[in-house]
Enzyme design. Sequence first.
Site, mmCIF file in Angstrom:
data_model
loop_
_atom_site.group_PDB
_atom_site.id
_atom_site.type_symbol
_atom_site.label_atom_id
_atom_site.label_comp_id
_atom_site.label_asym_id
_atom_site.label_seq_id
_atom_site.Cartn_x
_atom_site.Cartn_y
_atom_site.Cartn_z
ATOM 1 N N PHE A 152 0.960 -1.062 0.026
ATOM 2 C CA PHE A 152 0.072 0.101 0.024
ATOM 3 C C PHE A 152 0.966 1.310 -0.226
ATOM 4 O O PHE A 152 0.586 2.238 0.886
ATOM 5 C CB PHE A 152 -0.890 0.082 1.126
ATOM 6 C CG PHE A 152 -1.782 -1.213 1.196
ATOM 7 C CD1 PHE A 152 -2.898 -1.587 0.347
ATOM 8 C CD2 PHE A 152 -1.462 -2.211 2.234
ATOM 9 C CE1 PHE A 152 -3.688 -2.666 0.413
ATOM 10 C CE2 PHE A 152 -2.294 -3.490 2.232
ATOM 11 C CZ PHE A 152 -3.301 -3.581 1.430
ATOM 12 N N GLU A 155 3.970 6.459 -3.909
ATOM 13 C CA GLU A 155 5.057 6.992 -4.436
ATOM 14 C C GLU A 155 5.137 8.479 -3.775
ATOM 15 O O GLU A 155 4.184 9.092 -3.462
ATOM 16 C CB GLU A 155 5.208 7.441 -6.018
ATOM 17 C CG GLU A 155 5.128 5.851 -6.662
ATOM 18 C CD GLU A 155 5.269 6.120 -8.156
ATOM 19 O OE1 GLU A 155 5.598 7.250 -8.605
ATOM 20 O OE2 GLU A 155 4.847 5.266 -9.069
ATOM 21 N N LYS A 204 -6.269 -5.511 -2.463
ATOM 22 C CA LYS A 204 -5.290 -4.456 -2.797
ATOM 23 C C LYS A 204 -6.196 -3.714 -3.920
ATOM 24 O O LYS A 204 -6.410 -2.609 -4.029
ATOM 25 C CB LYS A 204 -4.305 -5.385 -3.443
ATOM 26 C CG LYS A 204 -3.497 -4.389 -4.612
ATOM 27 C CD LYS A 204 -2.757 -3.400 -3.780
ATOM 28 C CE LYS A 204 -2.066 -2.242 -4.873
ATOM 29 N NZ LYS A 204 -1.302 -1.337 -4.167
ATOM 30 N N LEU A 250 -10.250 13.579 -0.387
ATOM 31 C CA LEU A 250 -11.345 13.999 -0.944
ATOM 32 C C LEU A 250 -10.723 15.490 -1.513
ATOM 33 O O LEU A 250 -11.245 16.440 -1.444
ATOM 34 C CB LEU A 250 -12.192 14.439 0.156
ATOM 35 C CG LEU A 250 -13.270 13.299 0.548
ATOM 36 C CD1 LEU A 250 -14.210 13.467 1.778
ATOM 37 C CD2 LEU A 250 -13.847 12.505 -0.507
ATOM 38 N N ALA A 252 -9.959 17.626 -4.406
ATOM 39 C CA ALA A 252 -10.772 17.977 -6.054
ATOM 40 C C ALA A 252 -9.443 18.562 -6.435
ATOM 41 O O ALA A 252 -8.624 19.173 -6.051
ATOM 42 C CB ALA A 252 -11.794 18.892 -5.928
ATOM 43 N N CYS A 260 -0.714 3.378 -10.875
ATOM 44 C CA CYS A 260 -1.598 2.437 -9.965
ATOM 45 C C CYS A 260 -3.102 2.744 -10.113
ATOM 46 O O CYS A 260 -3.616 1.604 -10.525
ATOM 47 C CB CYS A 260 -1.175 2.622 -8.497
ATOM 48 S SG CYS A 260 0.650 2.389 -8.291
ATOM 49 N N ARG A 327 4.081 8.584 -15.388
ATOM 50 C CA ARG A 327 3.230 7.597 -16.005
ATOM 51 C C ARG A 327 1.625 7.926 -15.775
ATOM 52 O O ARG A 327 1.241 7.880 -14.568
ATOM 53 C CB ARG A 327 3.549 6.031 -15.680
ATOM 54 C CG ARG A 327 4.913 5.780 -16.168
ATOM 55 C CD ARG A 327 5.129 4.357 -15.573
ATOM 56 N NE ARG A 327 5.390 4.606 -14.042
ATOM 57 C CZ ARG A 327 5.611 3.337 -13.393
ATOM 58 N NH1 ARG A 327 5.830 2.179 -13.956
ATOM 59 N NH2 ARG A 327 5.789 3.548 -12.029
HETATM 60 C C1 UGA Z 1 -1.681 4.523 -4.753
HETATM 61 C C2 UGA Z 1 -2.270 4.175 -3.298
HETATM 62 O O1 UGA Z 1 -2.370 5.417 -2.819
HETATM 63 C C3 UGA Z 1 -1.263 3.425 -2.528
HETATM 64 O O2 UGA Z 1 -1.841 3.011 -1.304
HETATM 65 C C4 UGA Z 1 -1.017 2.024 -3.598
HETATM 66 O O3 UGA Z 1 -0.106 1.419 -2.731
HETATM 67 C C5 UGA Z 1 -0.442 2.534 -4.718
HETATM 68 O O4 UGA Z 1 -1.429 3.457 -5.370
HETATM 69 C C6 UGA Z 1 0.114 1.192 -5.661
HETATM 70 O O5 UGA Z 1 -0.954 0.658 -6.081
HETATM 71 O O6 UGA Z 1 1.158 0.880 -5.779
HETATM 72 P P1 UGA Z 1 0.161 6.358 -5.698
HETATM 73 O O7 UGA Z 1 -0.435 5.924 -6.832
HETATM 74 O O8 UGA Z 1 1.567 6.522 -5.392
HETATM 75 O O9 UGA Z 1 -0.509 5.320 -4.364
HETATM 76 O O10 UGA Z 1 -0.520 7.817 -5.130
HETATM 77 P P2 UGA Z 1 -1.747 8.413 -4.429
HETATM 78 O O11 UGA Z 1 -1.102 9.612 -3.479
HETATM 79 O O12 UGA Z 1 -2.672 7.377 -3.848
HETATM 80 O O13 UGA Z 1 -2.259 9.427 -5.717
HETATM 81 C C7 UGA Z 1 -2.909 8.963 -6.838
HETATM 82 C C8 UGA Z 1 -3.294 10.051 -7.579
HETATM 83 O O14 UGA Z 1 -4.509 10.753 -7.084
HETATM 84 C C9 UGA Z 1 -2.193 11.178 -7.780
HETATM 85 O O15 UGA Z 1 -2.565 11.641 -9.302
HETATM 86 C C10 UGA Z 1 -2.985 12.298 -6.641
HETATM 87 O O16 UGA Z 1 -2.788 13.358 -7.189
HETATM 88 C C11 UGA Z 1 -4.561 11.954 -6.863
HETATM 89 N N1 UGA Z 1 -5.222 12.393 -5.823
HETATM 90 C C12 UGA Z 1 -5.080 11.885 -4.529
HETATM 91 C C13 UGA Z 1 -6.303 13.440 -5.781
HETATM 92 O O17 UGA Z 1 -6.382 13.787 -6.953
HETATM 93 N N2 UGA Z 1 -6.891 13.712 -4.874
HETATM 94 C C14 UGA Z 1 -6.599 13.048 -3.708
HETATM 95 O O18 UGA Z 1 -7.464 13.543 -2.695
HETATM 96 C C15 UGA Z 1 -5.752 12.443 -3.378
#
Ligand code: UGA
Length: 429
Positions: A152, A155, A204, A250, A252, A260, A327
């Site tokens: 989990f 990055e 997952k 949450l 926006a 991922c 990516r």
């Molecule tokens: C995500 C999950 O959070 C990890 O728990 C998981 O292990 C990982 O995928 C994976 O499967 O390997 P990650 O992709 O590194 O992690 O990044 P996140 O912080 O989750 O953000 C993902 C995307 O959502 C980003 O583009 C971010 O900008 C966006 N985001 C996130 C939003 O637009 N709003 C939010 O409130 C949170």
Amino acid sequence: MKIGIIGSGHVGLVTGACFAHLGHEVICVDQDSRKIALLKKGKPPIYEPGLREMIQTHLRERRLSFTSEIATAVRRSEILFVCVGTPPKDNGEADLTAVENVSREIARTMTSYRLVVDKSTVPVETGEWVRRTIEANRRRRVDFDVASNPEFLREGSAIRDFLYPDRVVIGVASKRAEKTLKDLYRPLTAPILVTDIKSAELIKHASNSFLAAKISFINMIARMCEAVGADVERVAEGIGLDKRIGRSFLNAGIGFGGFCFPKDLGAFIRIGERLGVDVTLLRSVLEINDTQKKAFVEKIRKQMWNLKGKTIGILGLAFKPDTDDMRFAPSLDVVRALLAEGVSLRLYDPQAMGEARRILKKGTFVRSPYEAARGADALAVLTEWQEFIEIDFKRIRKLMHRPILFDGRNMYDPERLKKLGFQYYAIGR
Ligand code: UGA
């Protein structure tokens, strides 16, 4: 314990370095010998805060080593973590060729008991296929266990996420595998949830899909806020204070990206279809995410009239802060749409410039937010880097041709920006 990590990508390297940090003897494998050569010198090919230092420390202390020979890792380690890539095929399904190849290699090399733990993100029932593959390919009747231990890690905060997780999930089919994995993770003091292998695999995909759904949900609410003049930040706060909902994920913005969420949702949709389960909910999550980026470009067009021949400064290209990963970055869709309209772009990102240049090939890449603003008709923020919070907007304003700011990540206080003389447009406020 002696641990082999097969696949030295983001997940594999972080996992390997962190297990070494916990005192284990770790060997990381990758078929890319150039990558291994760099890693042996303590140079990880990806940017992840703290990773380089951790790798260098444990290389020096000989707890961590690297090889391009999978057989070496299988011979030396009782526990083998499979961390290879499971990229999307054209139809969205995960490509499990690497998982199958690695399972076969392990089976052919092992001469005594091995615990094979899947950490790659895989469709439910992969564990069962891995078990069958090993059984069919092992040389003698060497004993083995298969387990699922989904990661989990985010990055940008992967090391912290590994060492201080909310939970550790282990899917096992034997007491021996359960004990080994529990012993391995005990120092982390996080709750350890033990399940069957299929449930762990589902956890997952279900976790990532749920988080992505939260983001699309708030982006849909943001559009409602825009339509009536409400503020999505206040709405998110209001609903997030309900402990059953929670405020995180949450935020926006211009949507989620990275390797991922989009890929895992696509794969989960295919799994649901294969199982005959209605996955309309998941499809909507992807659809909202897609239109969110288009809506941002429309917002720019609405305020700037003709886009052709205009200059826009772009702040942030990585799919999220603290990474150089491009990516499935939402910025790519926005930037490509603007380039297609004939906009001249001045692009800046604190870490992802090399990657962005390689992928985009067009646009002027500059060295600072101020350079991006120079002579621009507008500025668009696409990634919420800390560096952009600390920007001197008085200086930016002087550099710009017209002081228009499109904030795709709701980073700034609208009142402050307006006082500084900007026309300020954010998401859902
Ligand atoms: C995500 C999950 O959070 C990890 O728990 C998981 O292990 C990982 O995928 C994976 O499967 O390997 P990650 O992709 O590194 O992690 O990044 P996140 O912080 O989750 O953000 C993902 C995307 O959502 C980003 O583009 C971010 O900008 C966006 N985001 C996130 C939003 O637009 N709003 C939010 O409130 C949170």
